[in-house]
Write a protein that holds these residues in place. Structure first.
Motif, PDB file in Angstrom:
ATOM      1  N   ASN A 118      56.809   6.797  44.185  1.00  0.00           N
ATOM      2  CA  ASN A 118      57.460   6.965  42.866  1.00  0.00           C
ATOM      3  C   ASN A 118      56.585   6.670  41.861  1.00  0.00           C
ATOM      4  OD1 ASN A 118      59.548   7.212  44.645  1.00  0.00           O
ATOM      5  ND2 ASN A 118      60.903   5.795  43.924  1.00  0.00           N
ATOM      6  N   ALA A 119      55.557   7.173  41.634  1.00  0.00           N
ATOM      7  CA  ALA A 119      54.743   7.332  40.113  1.00  0.00           C
ATOM      8  C   ALA A 119      55.542   8.174  39.352  1.00  0.00           C
ATOM      9  CB  ALA A 119      53.460   7.717  40.397  1.00  0.00           C
ATOM     10  N   ARG A 120      55.665   7.462  38.175  1.00  0.00           N
ATOM     11  CA  ARG A 120      56.335   8.150  37.021  1.00  0.00           C
ATOM     12  C   ARG A 120      55.781   9.436  36.411  1.00  0.00           C
ATOM     13  NH1 ARG A 120      57.018   4.034  34.241  1.00  0.00           N
ATOM     14  NH2 ARG A 120      59.410   3.586  34.799  1.00  0.00           N
ATOM     15  N   THR A 121      55.921  10.508  36.974  1.00  0.00           N
ATOM     16  CA  THR A 121      55.646  11.833  36.549  1.00  0.00           C
ATOM     17  C   THR A 121      56.578  12.709  35.880  1.00  0.00           C
ATOM     18  OG1 THR A 121      56.035  12.925  38.552  1.00  0.00           O
ATOM     19  CG2 THR A 121      53.847  11.783  38.410  1.00  0.00           C
ATOM     20  N   ALA A 122      56.491  13.747  35.640  1.00  0.00           N
ATOM     21  CA  ALA A 122      57.455  14.740  35.019  1.00  0.00           C
ATOM     22  C   ALA A 122      58.350  15.099  36.124  1.00  0.00           C
ATOM     23  CB  ALA A 122      56.871  16.087  34.180  1.00  0.00           C
ATOM     24  N   SER A 160      30.225  12.387  40.397  1.00  0.00           N
ATOM     25  CA  SER A 160      31.133  13.426  40.212  1.00  0.00           C
ATOM     26  C   SER A 160      32.278  13.422  41.127  1.00  0.00           C
ATOM     27  CB  SER A 160      30.373  14.788  40.440  1.00  0.00           C
ATOM     28  OG  SER A 160      29.859  14.635  41.879  1.00  0.00           O
ATOM     29  N   ILE A 161      33.699  13.890  40.600  1.00  0.00           N
ATOM     30  CA  ILE A 161      34.821  14.148  41.471  1.00  0.00           C
ATOM     31  C   ILE A 161      35.200  15.328  41.291  1.00  0.00           C
ATOM     32  CG2 ILE A 161      36.065  12.956  39.606  1.00  0.00           C
ATOM     33  CD1 ILE A 161      37.594  11.570  41.913  1.00  0.00           C
ATOM     34  N   LEU A 162      35.900  16.019  42.244  1.00  0.00           N
ATOM     35  CA  LEU A 162      36.744  17.190  42.075  1.00  0.00           C
ATOM     36  C   LEU A 162      38.209  16.794  42.424  1.00  0.00           C
ATOM     37  CD1 LEU A 162      35.753  20.650  43.335  1.00  0.00           C
ATOM     38  CD2 LEU A 162      38.211  19.786  43.585  1.00  0.00           C
ATOM     39  N   ILE A 163      39.120  17.265  41.694  1.00  0.00           N
ATOM     40  CA  ILE A 163      40.339  16.823  41.850  1.00  0.00           C
ATOM     41  C   ILE A 163      41.420  18.036  42.056  1.00  0.00           C
ATOM     42  CG2 ILE A 163      42.449  15.679  40.878  1.00  0.00           C
ATOM     43  CD1 ILE A 163      40.379  14.012  39.394  1.00  0.00           C
ATOM     44  N   THR A 164      42.120  18.027  43.277  1.00  0.00           N
ATOM     45  CA  THR A 164      42.771  19.303  43.282  1.00  0.00           C
ATOM     46  C   THR A 164      44.389  18.985  42.713  1.00  0.00           C
ATOM     47  OG1 THR A 164      43.661  18.715  45.661  1.00  0.00           O
ATOM     48  CG2 THR A 164      41.559  20.155  45.347  1.00  0.00           C
ATOM     49  N   GLY A 165      44.875  20.049  42.475  1.00  0.00           N
ATOM     50  CA  GLY A 165      46.246  19.655  41.713  1.00  0.00           C
ATOM     51  C   GLY A 165      46.099  18.683  40.486  1.00  0.00           C
ATOM     52  N   ALA A 166      44.959  19.195  39.732  1.00  0.00           N
ATOM     53  CA  ALA A 166      44.670  18.261  38.643  1.00  0.00           C
ATOM     54  C   ALA A 166      45.493  18.672  37.242  1.00  0.00           C
ATOM     55  CB  ALA A 166      43.164  18.709  38.295  1.00  0.00           C
ATOM     56  N   SER A 167      46.334  19.771  37.277  1.00  0.00           N
ATOM     57  CA  SER A 167      47.012  20.184  36.067  1.00  0.00           C
ATOM     58  C   SER A 167      47.791  19.410  35.624  1.00  0.00           C
ATOM     59  CB  SER A 167      47.328  21.437  36.213  1.00  0.00           C
ATOM     60  OG  SER A 167      48.402  21.726  37.352  1.00  0.00           O
ATOM     61  N   ALA A 168      48.676  18.543  36.781  1.00  0.00           N
ATOM     62  CA  ALA A 168      50.084  17.696  36.291  1.00  0.00           C
ATOM     63  C   ALA A 168      49.980  16.598  36.927  1.00  0.00           C
ATOM     64  CB  ALA A 168      51.259  18.607  36.378  1.00  0.00           C
ATOM     65  N   GLY A 169      50.886  15.684  36.619  1.00  0.00           N
ATOM     66  CA  GLY A 169      51.368  14.591  37.435  1.00  0.00           C
ATOM     67  C   GLY A 169      50.160  13.691  37.740  1.00  0.00           C
TER      68      GLY A 169
END
Length: 239
Positions: free
Chosen positions: A181-185, A3-12
């Motif tokens: 500089n990861a390619r995100t929106a 199991s992992i919990l990820i914050t800010g998981a909605s984008a990028g």
């Protein structure tokens, strides 16, 4: 099931990492303010747990972790990812409310999530787990007009070291990934403003793969700090 919990998981970066772990068969806690994108990620995914939550609300963060524990049974990894670049300005032009907002998300929010994860990992049986903080290249070398982001990301390095030390006897490992500089929106949007001189970027999936590599180590091993960036990014010597 791990199991992992990820914050800010909605984008990028958060979304890319969540999708990678779901594809690997993990139980994934999807934590962010916006519920619609979380439900989109979770659609048809047996291991997805949607956790709408504002990381700046300490009580809401604790409740979200308790909800996840009720579903997953244990917490193996926290990817402490939620953050905001904030307002770009020299320090004397930065509104104080913008400073406070950046500190609230980038420092307080990450502290609240780490605190909740540490408590769960300490209490569960078998004891232990792993916290991976999303730092930044700015945790080492600043960009111009980014004082709030730079200061808060430097603070995350201190949080990582403190958690590593305090968690050592409890089998709670803590590491940090500093991303450039990861390619995100969001980065694509910024690049569109300078079409004649776009910044070098890398595919965001490389970040997800790196976090997965850190997360799947046995607890006897730890990546303390990793810097992952676009190769041609002016980090070394950028000043």
């Amino acid at each position: 099931m791990k199991s992992i919990l990820i914050t800010g998981a909605s984008a990028g970066i958060g979304r890319a990492t969540a999708e990678h772990f779901l594809a690997k068969g993990w139980c994934v806690g999807l934590l962010a303010r916006s519920i619609a994108p979380l439900e989109e990620i979770a659609a048809g995914q047996v291991g997805a747990v949607v956790l709408p939550c504002d990381v700046t609300d300490a009580s809401a963060v604790e409740a979200a972790f308790k909800q996840f524990m009720g579903k997953a049974g244990r917490l193996d990894v926290l990817f402490n990812n939620a953050g905001s670049f904030g307002t770009a300005a020299p320090i004397d032009e930065l509104p104080l409310e913008a400073w406070r907002a950046a500190v609230d998300v980038n420092l307080n929010g990450m502290f609240y999530a780490a605190r909740a994860a540490f408590a769960e990992m300490r209490a569960q049986s078998p004891q232990g787990g792993r916290i991976i903080n999303n730092g930044s290249v700015s945790a080492h070398a600043p960009r111009e007009n980014a004082v709030s982001y730079t200061v808060t990301k430097h603070a995350i390095t201190g949080l990582t070291k403190a958690l590593s030390l305090d968690g050592r006897s409890l089998d709670i490992a803590c590491g940090q990934i500093d991303i450039g500089n990861a390619r995100t929106a969001l980065l694509e949007e910024l690049a569109a403003k300078t079409p004649d001189n776009p910044p070098p970027m890398m595919d965001v999936r490389h970040v997800a793969e790196a976090v997965y590599s850190m997360a799947t180590l046995p607890l006897e091993a730890n990546v303390q700090f990793m810097t992952l960036m676009a190769t041609k990014m002016p980090y070394i010597g950028r000043g």
